[in-house]
Design a protein around this motif. Sequence first.
Motif, PDB file in Angstrom:
ATOM      1  N   LEU A 110       5.233  -1.042  -7.119  1.00 15.78           N
ATOM      2  CA  LEU A 110       5.393  -2.852  -6.820  1.00 15.78           C
ATOM      3  C   LEU A 110       6.435  -3.365  -7.441  1.00 15.78           C
ATOM      4  CD1 LEU A 110       1.564  -1.929  -6.786  1.00 15.78           C
ATOM      5  CD2 LEU A 110       3.184  -2.320  -4.575  1.00 15.78           C
ATOM      6  N   TRP A 111       6.723  -3.423  -8.972  1.00 10.21           N
ATOM      7  CA  TRP A 111       7.846  -4.348  -9.731  1.00 10.21           C
ATOM      8  C   TRP A 111       9.101  -4.817  -9.016  1.00 10.21           C
ATOM      9  CZ3 TRP A 111       5.435  -7.475 -12.782  1.00 10.21           C
ATOM     10  CH2 TRP A 111       4.343  -6.928 -13.707  1.00 10.21           C
ATOM     11  N   LEU A 112       9.742  -4.147  -8.380  1.00  7.19           N
ATOM     12  CA  LEU A 112      10.907  -3.739  -7.474  1.00  7.19           C
ATOM     13  C   LEU A 112      10.408  -4.497  -6.238  1.00  7.19           C
ATOM     14  CD1 LEU A 112      12.333   0.154  -8.095  1.00  7.19           C
ATOM     15  CD2 LEU A 112      13.016  -2.774  -9.682  1.00  7.19           C
ATOM     16  N   LEU A 113       8.588  -4.094  -5.779  1.00  6.71           N
ATOM     17  CA  LEU A 113       8.730  -4.815  -4.446  1.00  6.71           C
ATOM     18  C   LEU A 113       8.569  -6.285  -4.863  1.00  6.71           C
ATOM     19  CD1 LEU A 113       8.401  -4.636  -1.481  1.00  6.71           C
ATOM     20  CD2 LEU A 113       6.088  -3.858  -1.933  1.00  6.71           C
ATOM     21  N   ALA A 114       8.210  -6.245  -5.198  1.00  9.25           N
ATOM     22  CA  ALA A 114       7.817  -7.600  -5.820  1.00  9.25           C
ATOM     23  C   ALA A 114       9.245  -8.827  -6.105  1.00  9.25           C
ATOM     24  CB  ALA A 114       6.709  -8.305  -7.297  1.00  9.25           C
ATOM     25  N   LEU A 115       9.949  -7.800  -6.909  1.00  7.42           N
ATOM     26  CA  LEU A 115      11.799  -8.551  -6.803  1.00  7.42           C
ATOM     27  C   LEU A 115      12.340  -8.899  -5.401  1.00  7.42           C
ATOM     28  CD1 LEU A 115      13.633  -9.101  -8.868  1.00  7.42           C
ATOM     29  CD2 LEU A 115      14.745  -7.109  -9.010  1.00  7.42           C
ATOM     30  N   VAL A 116      12.060  -8.000  -4.616  1.00  3.16           N
ATOM     31  CA  VAL A 116      12.454  -8.115  -3.460  1.00  3.16           C
ATOM     32  C   VAL A 116      11.769  -9.249  -2.709  1.00  3.16           C
ATOM     33  CG1 VAL A 116      12.572  -6.900  -1.443  1.00  3.16           C
ATOM     34  CG2 VAL A 116      13.369  -5.755  -3.619  1.00  3.16           C
ATOM     35  N   TRP A 117      11.092  -9.398  -2.364  1.00  6.60           N
ATOM     36  CA  TRP A 117      10.576 -10.285  -2.459  1.00  6.60           C
ATOM     37  C   TRP A 117      10.009 -11.654  -2.932  1.00  6.60           C
ATOM     38  CZ3 TRP A 117       4.811  -8.077  -1.611  1.00  6.60           C
ATOM     39  CH2 TRP A 117       4.401  -6.831  -0.253  1.00  6.60           C
ATOM     40  N   ALA A 118      10.132 -11.645  -3.823  1.00  2.00           N
ATOM     41  CA  ALA A 118      10.739 -13.061  -4.703  1.00  2.00           C
ATOM     42  C   ALA A 118      12.106 -13.634  -3.913  1.00  2.00           C
ATOM     43  CB  ALA A 118      10.963 -13.036  -6.261  1.00  2.00           C
ATOM     44  N   ALA A 151       0.867  -1.297  -0.139  1.00  2.00           N
ATOM     45  CA  ALA A 151       0.065  -0.252  -0.128  1.00  2.00           C
ATOM     46  C   ALA A 151       0.716   1.404   0.735  1.00  2.00           C
ATOM     47  CB  ALA A 151      -1.076  -0.021   0.886  1.00  2.00           C
ATOM     48  N   VAL A 152       2.560   1.326   0.784  1.00  2.00           N
ATOM     49  CA  VAL A 152       2.517   2.296   1.099  1.00  2.00           C
ATOM     50  C   VAL A 152       3.438   2.492  -0.389  1.00  2.00           C
ATOM     51  CG1 VAL A 152       4.824   2.949   1.846  1.00  2.00           C
ATOM     52  CG2 VAL A 152       3.294   1.766   2.968  1.00  2.00           C
ATOM     53  N   ALA A 153       3.946   1.406  -1.201  1.00  2.38           N
ATOM     54  CA  ALA A 153       4.549   1.653  -2.262  1.00  2.38           C
ATOM     55  C   ALA A 153       3.345   2.472  -3.275  1.00  2.38           C
ATOM     56  CB  ALA A 153       5.417   0.632  -2.999  1.00  2.38           C
ATOM     57  N   TRP A 154       2.233   1.877  -3.488  1.00  2.00           N
ATOM     58  CA  TRP A 154       1.253   1.989  -4.218  1.00  2.00           C
ATOM     59  C   TRP A 154       1.545   3.864  -3.918  1.00  2.00           C
ATOM     60  CZ3 TRP A 154      -3.638   3.754  -4.340  1.00  2.00           C
ATOM     61  CH2 TRP A 154      -4.663   3.698  -5.802  1.00  2.00           C
ATOM     62  N   LEU A 155       0.422   3.881  -2.932  1.00  2.00           N
ATOM     63  CA  LEU A 155       0.196   5.593  -2.434  1.00  2.00           C
ATOM     64  C   LEU A 155       1.409   6.558  -3.522  1.00  2.00           C
ATOM     65  CD1 LEU A 155      -1.606   4.901   0.334  1.00  2.00           C
ATOM     66  CD2 LEU A 155      -2.361   5.582  -0.899  1.00  2.00           C
ATOM     67  N   TRP A 156       2.369   6.058  -3.298  1.00  4.35           N
ATOM     68  CA  TRP A 156       4.347   6.379  -3.944  1.00  4.35           C
ATOM     69  C   TRP A 156       3.483   6.872  -5.584  1.00  4.35           C
ATOM     70  CZ3 TRP A 156       6.366  10.971  -3.342  1.00  4.35           C
ATOM     71  CH2 TRP A 156       7.644  11.413  -4.100  1.00  4.35           C
ATOM     72  N   TYR A 157       4.272   5.419  -5.673  1.00  6.71           N
ATOM     73  CA  TYR A 157       4.344   5.448  -7.385  1.00  6.71           C
ATOM     74  C   TYR A 157       3.648   3.869  -7.860  1.00  6.71           C
ATOM     75  CZ  TYR A 157       5.505   5.986 -11.891  1.00  6.71           C
ATOM     76  OH  TYR A 157       5.629   6.494 -13.283  1.00  6.71           O
TER      77      TYR A 157
END
Length: 301
Positions: A116-124, A106-112
């Motif tokens: 979220l694609w970069l966040l998904a990479l970290v989570w993977a 939610a924090v990532a989405w609210l900013w830009y």
Amino acid sequence: MSVSALWIYQKERFPLAKTAPLLAVFSAASICVSATLSGRALPGWGGFLAGFLIAMLLFFQMRVCDEYKDLEDDRRLRPSRPIPRGLVSLRLIVTLGVLSLPMTAAVAWLWYPPVLWLLALVWAWLGAMTLEFGAPAWLKARAVLYLLSHMLIMPLIDLLLTGLEWMPGGGAAPDLWLFLALSFVNGCVLEIGRKLWSPANEIAGVDTYSRLWGPSRAALIWSGCVLLSFVLLVAVGAATGTVWVSVVLGGIGAALGWFSAANYAAAPTPKAEKRMDTIAGLWVFACYAIAGFAPFLVRLF
């Protein structure tokens, strides 16, 4: 489960008093370096707030994953830790970790939202780390490869944090890789530094670098990581126009680290062990502060 139990848990396993300042500097410096390298103005305060919250949540998720994958070892070898001794349950900590996932998104989405694609990479990568890349015994038998594979999450997190600036800003600067490399090496500095123990505190079955390499060699390898970190810090300084600030301030910090490492190698006492853990954190804190904020301080004088 009482709030007091969770408070004790965070003091022992995710100390906010030490973690929050380091992550505040880490996240803010990442955004500042990205903007400086690209010649862009800094984003608004929302970007810095998003970076801090994302960093805090991600590092908590890393702690939760460690609690999950290390539970059996902790029960056998470190029964005094909060979960094995029954202070809190693994189920509670994992639940908190799972609840933090949509908060981070939610924090990532609210900013830009594209962040979220970069966040998904970290989570993977974090998921792969938690599963020990499908080969836990093979990987744990190769301590250096284990260290390097796990520390790769640091530049991925930094790619995400800098992405809060460069994704909406129009693209990353070519020299950004220097800062990402600095994050990787600093992760090694922290990880090795916290596992330089005194012989009196070594626990049979617990992997430490002081046990693996011996105190003297481990201190030398740690010092080499600090040297490489210092070189990368100076390179980032050269790219941001603050090379001499990086040389002088970074040189002072590195010298203090090398002095502490030499003392630890000569006498690996419990006091020296604690000092190495502290100095590793202070070095990383100083690296990000110098890399991120020196360009703006130079403009003031």
